[in-house]
Scaffold this active site. Structure first.
Site, PDB file in Angstrom:
ATOM      1  N   ARG A 134     -12.352   1.897  -9.240  1.00 17.47           N
ATOM      2  CA  ARG A 134     -10.938   1.900  -9.630  1.00 17.47           C
ATOM      3  C   ARG A 134     -10.203   0.898  -8.754  1.00 17.47           C
ATOM      4  O   ARG A 134     -10.075   1.077  -7.551  1.00 17.47           O
ATOM      5  CB  ARG A 134     -10.322   3.285  -9.475  1.00 17.47           C
ATOM      6  CG  ARG A 134      -9.062   3.466 -10.335  1.00 17.47           C
ATOM      7  CD  ARG A 134      -8.361   4.777 -10.036  1.00 17.47           C
ATOM      8  NE  ARG A 134      -7.658   4.678  -8.782  1.00 17.47           N
ATOM      9  CZ  ARG A 134      -7.406   5.712  -7.970  1.00 17.47           C
ATOM     10  NH1 ARG A 134      -7.810   6.921  -8.260  1.00 17.47           N
ATOM     11  NH2 ARG A 134      -6.763   5.523  -6.833  1.00 17.47           N
ATOM     12  N   SER A 162     -10.588   9.017  -8.574  1.00 19.88           N
ATOM     13  CA  SER A 162     -10.229  10.239  -9.291  1.00 19.88           C
ATOM     14  C   SER A 162      -9.096  10.030 -10.290  1.00 19.88           C
ATOM     15  O   SER A 162      -8.566   8.933 -10.432  1.00 19.88           O
ATOM     16  CB  SER A 162      -9.854  11.316  -8.281  1.00 19.88           C
ATOM     17  OG  SER A 162      -8.797  10.866  -7.486  1.00 19.88           O
ATOM     18  N   LYS A 375      -4.137  -0.695   8.481  1.00 25.19           N
ATOM     19  CA  LYS A 375      -5.044   0.224   7.780  1.00 25.19           C
ATOM     20  C   LYS A 375      -6.363   0.453   8.529  1.00 25.19           C
ATOM     21  O   LYS A 375      -7.053  -0.505   8.877  1.00 25.19           O
ATOM     22  CB  LYS A 375      -5.407  -0.346   6.406  1.00 25.19           C
ATOM     23  CG  LYS A 375      -4.246  -0.476   5.456  1.00 25.19           C
ATOM     24  CD  LYS A 375      -4.772  -0.855   4.080  1.00 25.19           C
ATOM     25  CE  LYS A 375      -3.685  -0.815   3.053  1.00 25.19           C
ATOM     26  NZ  LYS A 375      -4.216  -0.988   1.694  1.00 25.19           N
ATOM     27  N   GLU A 379     -10.275   6.605   3.518  1.00 29.01           N
ATOM     28  CA  GLU A 379      -9.899   6.765   2.112  1.00 29.01           C
ATOM     29  C   GLU A 379      -9.195   8.102   1.949  1.00 29.01           C
ATOM     30  O   GLU A 379      -9.387   9.009   2.737  1.00 29.01           O
ATOM     31  CB  GLU A 379     -11.162   6.813   1.226  1.00 29.01           C
ATOM     32  CG  GLU A 379     -12.058   5.610   1.288  1.00 29.01           C
ATOM     33  CD  GLU A 379     -11.409   4.391   0.694  1.00 29.01           C
ATOM     34  OE1 GLU A 379     -10.631   4.527  -0.273  1.00 29.01           O
ATOM     35  OE2 GLU A 379     -11.664   3.283   1.197  1.00 29.01           O
ATOM     36  N   GLY A 380      -8.453   8.200   0.866  1.00 28.05           N
ATOM     37  CA  GLY A 380      -7.932   9.517   0.496  1.00 28.05           C
ATOM     38  C   GLY A 380      -6.452   9.709   0.769  1.00 28.05           C
ATOM     39  O   GLY A 380      -5.901  10.768   0.481  1.00 28.05           O
ATOM     40  N   ARG A 463       0.411   5.673 -11.083  1.00 26.14           N
ATOM     41  CA  ARG A 463       1.047   6.633 -10.184  1.00 26.14           C
ATOM     42  C   ARG A 463       2.431   6.126  -9.821  1.00 26.14           C
ATOM     43  O   ARG A 463       2.614   4.930  -9.590  1.00 26.14           O
ATOM     44  CB  ARG A 463       0.224   6.804  -8.907  1.00 26.14           C
ATOM     45  CG  ARG A 463      -1.062   7.557  -9.147  1.00 26.14           C
ATOM     46  CD  ARG A 463      -1.973   7.510  -7.955  1.00 26.14           C
ATOM     47  NE  ARG A 463      -2.487   6.175  -7.718  1.00 26.14           N
ATOM     48  CZ  ARG A 463      -3.233   5.833  -6.680  1.00 26.14           C
ATOM     49  NH1 ARG A 463      -3.530   6.728  -5.765  1.00 26.14           N
ATOM     50  NH2 ARG A 463      -3.674   4.602  -6.551  1.00 26.14           N
TER      51      ARG A 463
HETATM   52  P1  ADP Z   1      -6.305   5.067   0.538  1.00 25.89           P
HETATM   53  O1  ADP Z   1      -7.743   4.742   0.623  1.00 25.89           O
HETATM   54  O2  ADP Z   1      -5.863   6.068   1.543  1.00 25.89           O
HETATM   55  O3  ADP Z   1      -5.886   5.402  -0.853  1.00 25.89           O
HETATM   56  P2  ADP Z   1      -4.678   2.686   0.214  1.00 25.89           P
HETATM   57  O4  ADP Z   1      -5.004   1.342   0.687  1.00 25.89           O
HETATM   58  O5  ADP Z   1      -4.733   2.897  -1.249  1.00 25.89           O
HETATM   59  O6  ADP Z   1      -5.584   3.731   0.983  1.00 25.89           O
HETATM   60  O7  ADP Z   1      -3.247   3.061   0.728  1.00 25.89           O
HETATM   61  C1  ADP Z   1      -2.596   4.285   0.404  1.00 25.89           C
HETATM   62  C2  ADP Z   1      -1.245   4.005  -0.232  1.00 25.89           C
HETATM   63  O8  ADP Z   1      -0.422   3.232   0.652  1.00 25.89           O
HETATM   64  C3  ADP Z   1      -1.310   3.201  -1.513  1.00 25.89           C
HETATM   65  O9  ADP Z   1      -1.521   4.059  -2.626  1.00 25.89           O
HETATM   66  C4  ADP Z   1       0.032   2.513  -1.545  1.00 25.89           C
HETATM   67  O10 ADP Z   1       1.026   3.371  -2.073  1.00 25.89           O
HETATM   68  C5  ADP Z   1       0.341   2.295  -0.072  1.00 25.89           C
HETATM   69  N1  ADP Z   1      -0.095   0.938   0.326  1.00 25.89           N
HETATM   70  C6  ADP Z   1      -1.323   0.569   0.730  1.00 25.89           C
HETATM   71  N2  ADP Z   1      -1.384  -0.741   1.001  1.00 25.89           N
HETATM   72  C7  ADP Z   1      -0.164  -1.224   0.761  1.00 25.89           C
HETATM   73  C8  ADP Z   1       0.413  -2.529   0.860  1.00 25.89           C
HETATM   74  N3  ADP Z   1      -0.281  -3.576   1.274  1.00 25.89           N
HETATM   75  N4  ADP Z   1       1.723  -2.661   0.542  1.00 25.89           N
HETATM   76  C9  ADP Z   1       2.445  -1.585   0.134  1.00 25.89           C
HETATM   77  N5  ADP Z   1       1.969  -0.341   0.032  1.00 25.89           N
HETATM   78  C10 ADP Z   1       0.678  -0.155   0.338  1.00 25.89           C
HETATM   79 MG    MG Z   2      -5.684   4.206  -2.482  1.00 29.44          MG
END
Ligand code: ADP
Ligand code: MG
Length: 487
Positions: A134, A162, A375, A379-380, A463
């Protein structure tokens, strides 16, 4: 159609809005857009996966530009191929991309890498691998800058992606409630596509092991999962449409399983001779899923077995944030993809913290923390660091720790309006932003690049969250399920 009310919150009267909330919430219950309920108090403890409530959702479909939606679908197959190509030529992945992240996060990323090396050393017992990917995107259009890059990739999920089934159902609900006014609501066949992917893998396994008569798909689940309805839906489609039995097992339960000595088949039940044809992970993506060596043993047993894994440990590692960042280094992508230019068009700026110039990167982020996200390899949801937390972490991190973090440009999505519902109540009515995920399915062969049993882009998830919320997950409690209204 259930209602003729106009489908923007601004033009809907309070009575109509309340009617709509009741209709939509009831629809969720009638058609199974449900999640495990949690305590109402601050503990938010899950009440067990059989006590359910409507999943948090957006009352209206959320505006999304058609061209960006189409681009996200177009990117699906190139990402399917990219993941497989990187994992087939694993030297770059294991010896370069992930090395420092493994050192900086030895108890999780490090253990996954050790497991991958072990599989490499002993040889794969199964050459087919199922990817249920995804790829998540946000629109990037910072206010007042005139900059409009279309979509930028947030991350590519390679394990436990998911909400495919619940998202298909949200699309149907929005169509039923708003389809008379909003005509541009694309169909969403994520549920069917994901089931087809797993069923196809199952059939491939049957062809490989014709003498095995008793084969199941194993869904690896977390104890206390709140998103089990999304999973059960898939289980029931697999059973009713394809005749494929599904058993749910935790990693700890898998640790009890044995191999069939002659062919590495994963024996689920010695008495009945039930073996695992496909192992589909809806767990195992967070260190919390491995509280002891027992769970690692379960993971390892699966990894060395002849079951088709979704994903195997290599595909899993591909989804690491560190790998996402390493792929943006000049010259890397063309080694693995014939469509590097298309893929790069959706890459946000990503920065390593383990290069010689790391001090420049840190200073850049400390100067304008609101423009970046820090970051870890997690995940999650709920793990990223923003603003003051980002500053504090960057100031105190050790050299080792830095290897397991990346810095990402903060994507700045344009806002639209939305009405967000939880437990039958409007909990937010105002400006929202959204994140589009596109599901890609790939069933490929490590021993032959010609053998592609499935390569499809099957559906999506949208979402939506309030503009003030930085994090994103639905299960993590930040975002609401929606569907796109293409504009
Ligand atoms: P996870 O593996 O926890 O889902 P993500 O990289 O998807 O990690 O980050 C979680 C959430 O944080 C994303 O769903 C998004 O809403 C926000 N996010 C992540 N990276 C960015 C970014 N570069 N700019 C803005 N929002 C972000
Ligand atoms: Mg994510």
């Amino acid at each position: 159609m259930l209602t003729t009310s106009a489908s923007t919150s601004a033009t809907t009267s309070t009575t109509n809005l309340n009617n709509l909330v009741a209709q939509a919430s009831s629809w969720c219950t009638s058609f199974g857009i449900l999640m495990g309920a949690r305590e109402l108090d601050n503990t938010r403890q899950p009440l067990g996966d059989l006590i359910v409530e409507p999943a948090p959702f957006s009352l209206f479909p959320t505006e999304f530009p058609q061209s960006s939606f189409e681009t996200a679908y177009e990117l699906g197959k190139p990402f399917n191929a990219l993941v497989h190509n990187v994992c087939s030529q694993q030297d770059w992945l294991l010896d370069e991309a992930i090395v420092n992240a493994a050192q900086g996060d030895p108890d999780f990323t490090g253990r996954l890498v050790s497991l991958a090396r072990d599989v490499e050393a002993k040889g794969r017992a199964q050459n087919l691998v199922l990817g249920l990917l995804r790829s998540d995107y946000m629109l990037h259009k910072p206010d007042g800058t005139g900059d409009d890059t279309g979509i930028l990739q947030v991350e590519l999920n390679t394990i436990a992606s998911s909400f495919g089934c619940l998202s298909s159902k949200i699309s149907k609900m929005h169509k039923a409630l708003h389809g008379d006014v909003d005509t541009n609501l694309p169909p969403n066949l994520a549920d069917e596509g994901i089931a087809k992917g797993i069923a196809t893998a199952y059939q491939e396994y049957q062809k490989q092991y014709p003498e095995s008569k008793n084969i199941a798909v194993v869904m690896v689940v977390q104890p206390g999962e709140t998103n089990s309805i999304d999973q059960r839906d898939l289980e029931f489609v697999l059973k009713t449409k394809y005749g494929v039995p599904v058993v749910r097992k935790t990693l700890a339960e898998l640790a009890q399983c044995q191999y069939r000595a002659n062919n590495s088949e994963l024996l689920l039940d010695g008495d009945s001779g039930l073996v695992a044809g496909v192992v589909y992970y809806r767990a195992g993506y967070t260190p919390d899923d491995y509280p002891s060596d027992t769970e690692w043993k379960g993971r390892s047993i699966v990894e060395h077995s002849s079951a088709i894994k979704c994903p195997d440990v290599f595909y899993h590692l591909f989804g690491a944030k560190k790998v996402q960042q390493e792929l943006t280094r000049p010259g890397i992508l063309p080694k693995f993809s014939t469509e590097a230019t298309l893929l790069e068009s959706c890459f946000a700026k990503l920065y390593a913290l383990d290069d010689d110039n790391y001090e420049d990167v840190i200073n850049m982020a400390l100067k304008d923390p609101h423009l970046f996200v820090l970051k870890p390899q997690r995940e999650g949801g709920g793990n990223n660091l923003y603003d003051d937390d980002l500053v504090r972490a960057l100031r105190t991190m050790t050299k080792e720790e830095r290897g397991a973090y990346i810095i990402m440009q903060k994507i700045q999505p344009p806002s639209t309006t939305g009405v967000l519902i939880r437990r039958g109540k409007i909990v937010y009515n105002g400006d929202v932003v959204c994140e589009l995920g596109v599901f890609g399915i790939t069933l490929r062969d490590y021993s032959s690049s010609e053998n592609i049993a499935m390569d499809e882009v099957v559906g999506h998830i949208l979402r939506t969250k309030s503009v003030q919320t930085d994090e994103g997950g639905v299960a993590a409690g930040y975002a609401f399920l929606s569907s796109p209204k293409l504009v």
